[in-house]
Design a protein around this motif. Structure first.
Motif, PDB file in Angstrom:
ATOM      1  N   UNK A 330       0.493  -1.376   0.000  1.00  0.00           N
ATOM      2  CA  UNK A 330       0.053   0.140   0.340  1.00  0.00           C
ATOM      3  C   UNK A 330       0.833   1.328   0.273  1.00  0.00           C
ATOM      4  N   UNK A 331       1.177   1.980  -1.000  1.00  0.00           N
ATOM      5  CA  UNK A 331       2.165   3.055  -1.136  1.00  0.00           C
ATOM      6  C   UNK A 331       1.494   4.268  -0.848  1.00  0.00           C
ATOM      7  N   UNK A 332       0.316   4.059  -0.818  1.00  0.00           N
ATOM      8  CA  UNK A 332      -0.280   5.690   0.462  1.00  0.00           C
ATOM      9  C   UNK A 332      -0.419   5.568   1.665  1.00  0.00           C
ATOM     10  N   UNK A 333      -0.102   6.437   2.820  1.00  0.00           N
ATOM     11  CA  UNK A 333      -0.119   5.413   4.000  1.00  0.00           C
ATOM     12  C   UNK A 333      -0.096   6.994   4.668  1.00  0.00           C
ATOM     13  N   UNK A 334      -0.914   6.579   5.925  1.00  0.00           N
ATOM     14  CA  UNK A 334      -1.803   4.929   6.766  1.00  0.00           C
ATOM     15  C   UNK A 334      -2.711   4.960   5.760  1.00  0.00           C
ATOM     16  N   UNK A 335      -2.727   3.472   6.005  1.00  0.00           N
ATOM     17  CA  UNK A 335      -3.811   3.003   5.425  1.00  0.00           C
ATOM     18  C   UNK A 335      -4.961   2.679   6.636  1.00  0.00           C
ATOM     19  N   UNK A 336      -6.265   2.884   5.855  1.00  0.00           N
ATOM     20  CA  UNK A 336      -7.316   3.238   7.204  1.00  0.00           C
ATOM     21  C   UNK A 336      -8.043   2.084   7.003  1.00  0.00           C
ATOM     22  N   UNK A 337      -7.830   1.175   5.603  1.00  0.00           N
ATOM     23  CA  UNK A 337      -9.507  -0.195   6.107  1.00  0.00           C
ATOM     24  C   UNK A 337      -8.244  -1.696   7.073  1.00  0.00           C
ATOM     25  N   UNK A 338      -9.782  -1.820   8.236  1.00  0.00           N
ATOM     26  CA  UNK A 338      -9.065  -2.330   9.044  1.00  0.00           C
ATOM     27  C   UNK A 338      -9.330  -4.277   7.975  1.00  0.00           C
ATOM     28  N   UNK A 339      -9.788  -4.448   7.077  1.00  0.00           N
ATOM     29  CA  UNK A 339      -9.740  -5.512   6.963  1.00  0.00           C
ATOM     30  C   UNK A 339      -8.398  -5.755   5.946  1.00  0.00           C
ATOM     31  N   UNK A 340      -7.911  -4.615   5.855  1.00  0.00           N
ATOM     32  CA  UNK A 340      -6.379  -5.248   5.086  1.00  0.00           C
ATOM     33  C   UNK A 340      -5.168  -5.236   6.437  1.00  0.00           C
ATOM     34  N   UNK A 341      -5.497  -5.310   7.688  1.00  0.00           N
ATOM     35  CA  UNK A 341      -4.351  -5.004   8.130  1.00  0.00           C
ATOM     36  C   UNK A 341      -4.051  -6.477   8.459  1.00  0.00           C
ATOM     37  N   UNK A 342      -2.976  -7.359   9.304  1.00  0.00           N
ATOM     38  CA  UNK A 342      -2.111  -8.233   9.539  1.00  0.00           C
ATOM     39  C   UNK A 342      -2.747  -9.720   8.587  1.00  0.00           C
ATOM     40  N   UNK A 343      -2.796  -9.194   7.714  1.00  0.00           N
ATOM     41  CA  UNK A 343      -3.186 -10.509   6.379  1.00  0.00           C
ATOM     42  C   UNK A 343      -1.756 -11.398   5.828  1.00  0.00           C
TER      43      UNK A 343
END
Length: 393
Positions: A330-343
Motif C-alpha cells: 500500500x504505497x499511500x499510508x496510513x492505511x485506514x481499512x482494518x480489513x487490510x490489516x494483519x493479512x
C-alpha cells in the motif's frame, strides 16, 4: 499510553512501557493545557466495577500511581495525592499503596489531577518499591509482568492509563506491554464513551489463538496468567529476533523501485529507498535506516518518533504499517481499512488478537496503534466521571 490524533503526535512517553527499574522521569504526562481557557475541576469521580465473575471485591486491589507536575505520586484511599517516599517501604521492603474495593457493589473513589496508571491486582497485592532515582528523588518501581524475576510476575494484574488535567480527561486501556485482565473504561462528560470492552469469551480466545501460532506460543505465560507483547518476548529470548526480517526486506525492496507516500497533518511526504535508507521529501526532509524486528515491535530505534511534527508523525505511520503488515503493498499510508490489516502469514499476531478481542475493534496492541484512530483511547474536554470495569473473564 501513546497517542496520535489525526497524524499529530501529542504523547509518546510510554511507548515501551515502564520497566522494573524506577520510573523516575518516565514522563507520565500527556500534552495539553486549558481547553479554550476554561478551568477544569481538580477532582473527578472514579467508579470501579467488579464484573469479573471469578474474584470477589475482597480479593481485588487498586493502585493509582503516576506524576503530578515534576514529582512522582500515588493516590490514597481517601483521594489525596501523596508523594512517593522512601519511608513508605515497610519491613518487608515494599510499599502498601493498595486501595481496597468496597465490601460489596461498586467502589466510589476520587481521581485528582495527575497523569499515570490505574493498576488492578487480583488475588494478591502488588509489590511496589520506593527507590531513589539518578537525580536523588524518590521514585517508584512499577510491575513488569514480562520479566520473570519481577516480584509481581506471578500476580494477576493489569492497568489502564490516563491523564486528567485542566484540558480534560485522556485515557486508554493498554496492551502495549502485556494483556491479562479484561478492562473497559467509560468516560462521561460532553459525550458518553466506552472503550476496551472485550467480546464474550474473548480473553480465552486470545490465549488459545496465540498458543496456536508457533512463533507467539511462548508469549502465553502460565495457566492463562498473561500474554506478553512480542517485543518483550524478544528481549526475554522467547521470540525470534529476526521474525519480521523478511517482511522488512520486502518493504525496503518495494520502495527502492517506487514511491511511498505518507500523509500527516503537515502534508504528504514522498519517500524512496536509496543507499539503504528510506528518505522522504515534502514538508520536511526525513530519513530512516532499515529497522530491525525489535525496532518495529517497540516502534523505537530506527522508528523512534520525536515530537517534532515532521519525523515523528512519519515514523508513527511507518511503525503502524510495519506492525499491521500493510506497508509492502500500500504505497499511500496510513492505511485506514482494518480489513487490510494483519493479512500476511508473518504479521503481528499479538496485535491482531487484541483487536479481534474487543467489541469496538480498537486496542493498543503496539505503541503506534493510535495511527488512524484504532487505539482503545477516549478523551473528553469536559469530563464528569470515569468508570473502570473489570469485565468478565
Amino acid at each position: 499510553m501513546s497517542r496520535m490524533k489525526n497524524g499529530t503526535i501529542s504523547r509518546r512517553t510510554l511507548l515501551g512501557g515502564l520497566t522494573a527499574a524506577a520510573a523516575a522521569g518516565s514522563g507520565l504526562t500527556l500534552a495539553g493545557g486549558r481547553a479554550n481557557g476554561a478551568e477544569r475541576a481538580a477532582t473527578m469521580p472514579l467508579t470501579v466495577v467488579n464484573n469479573t465473575g471469578q474474584f470477589g471485591n475482597s480479593s481485588i486491589w487498586i493502585y493509582i500511581v503516576g506524576n503530578e507536575g515534576g514529582r512522582q505520586v500515588r493516590v490514597t484511599p481517601d483521594g489525596r495525592v501523596a508523594p512517593i517516599a522512601l519511608s513508605d517501604n515497610g519491613p518487608d521492603g515494599w510499599t502498601d499503596y493498595a486501595i481496597p474495593l468496597a465490601g460489596s457493589g461498586d467502589t466510589k473513589l476520587t481521581l485528582p489531577n495527575m497523569s499515570g496508571r490505574i493498576y488492578v491486582a487480583l488475588g494478591s497485592k502488588l509489590k511496589f518499591k520506593a527507590v531513589t532515582d539518578g537525580a536523588g528523588n524518590a521514585a517508584l518501581q512499577y510491575p513488569a509482568g514480562w520479566v520473570s524475576s519481577d516480584p509481581n510476575y506471578n500476580i494477576l494484574h493489569d492497568c489502564a492509563e490516563f491523564t486528567f488535567n485542566s484540558a480534560g480527561m485522556f485515557c486508554n486501556t493498554t496492551m502495549v506491554d502485556m494483556f491479562s485482565v479484561p478492562l473497559s473504561i467509560r468516560l462521561t462528560g460532553a459525550k458518553d464513551q466506552t472503550t476496551g470492552t472485550l467480546k464474550s469469551g474473548a480473553r480465552a480466545k486470545v490465549f488459545s489463538g496465540l498458543a496456536a501460532v508457533d512463533a507467539f506460543a511462548p508469549l502465553v505465560l502460565g495457566d492463562k496468567l498473561r500474554v506478553i507483547a512480542p517485543g518483550h518476548g524478544l528481549d526475554a529470548g522467547l521470540f525470534a529476533k529476526d521474525y519480521l526480517a523478511a517482511y522488512i526486506d520486502e518493504v525496503w525492496a518495494a520502495y527502492a523501485a517506487k514511491d511511498l507516500k505518507v500523509t500527516t497533518n503537515a502534508g504528504t511526504f514522498t519517500g524512496r529507498v536509496s543507499g539503504g535508507r528510506l528518505s522522504f521529501t515534502g514538508p520536511g526532509s526525513v530519513a530512516f535506516n532499515k529497522p530491525s524486528t525489535r525496532d518495529v515491535l517497540f516502534c523505537d530505534g530506527a522508528l523512534a518518533a520525536p515530537n517534532d511534527g515532521t519525523t515523528g508523525p512519519v515514523a508513527a505511520i511507518l511503525g503502524a504499517g510495519f506492525n499491521r503488515t500493510t506497508l509492502h503493498n500500500t504505497p499511500a499510508q496510513p492505511t485506514t481499512d482494518p480489513a487490510a490489516f494483519y493479512t500476511p502469514q508473518v504479521t503481528n499476531h499479538y496485535a491482531k488478537a487484541m483487536h479481534a478481542a474487543t467489541a469496538d475493534g480498537k486496542a493498543y496492541g503496539f505503541a503506534f496503534d493510535d495511527v488512524a484512530d484504532f487505539a482503545s483511547y477516549i478523551q473528553d474536554t469536559a469530563p464528569t466521571g470515569v468508570t473502570l470495569t473489570l469485565t468478565a473473564f
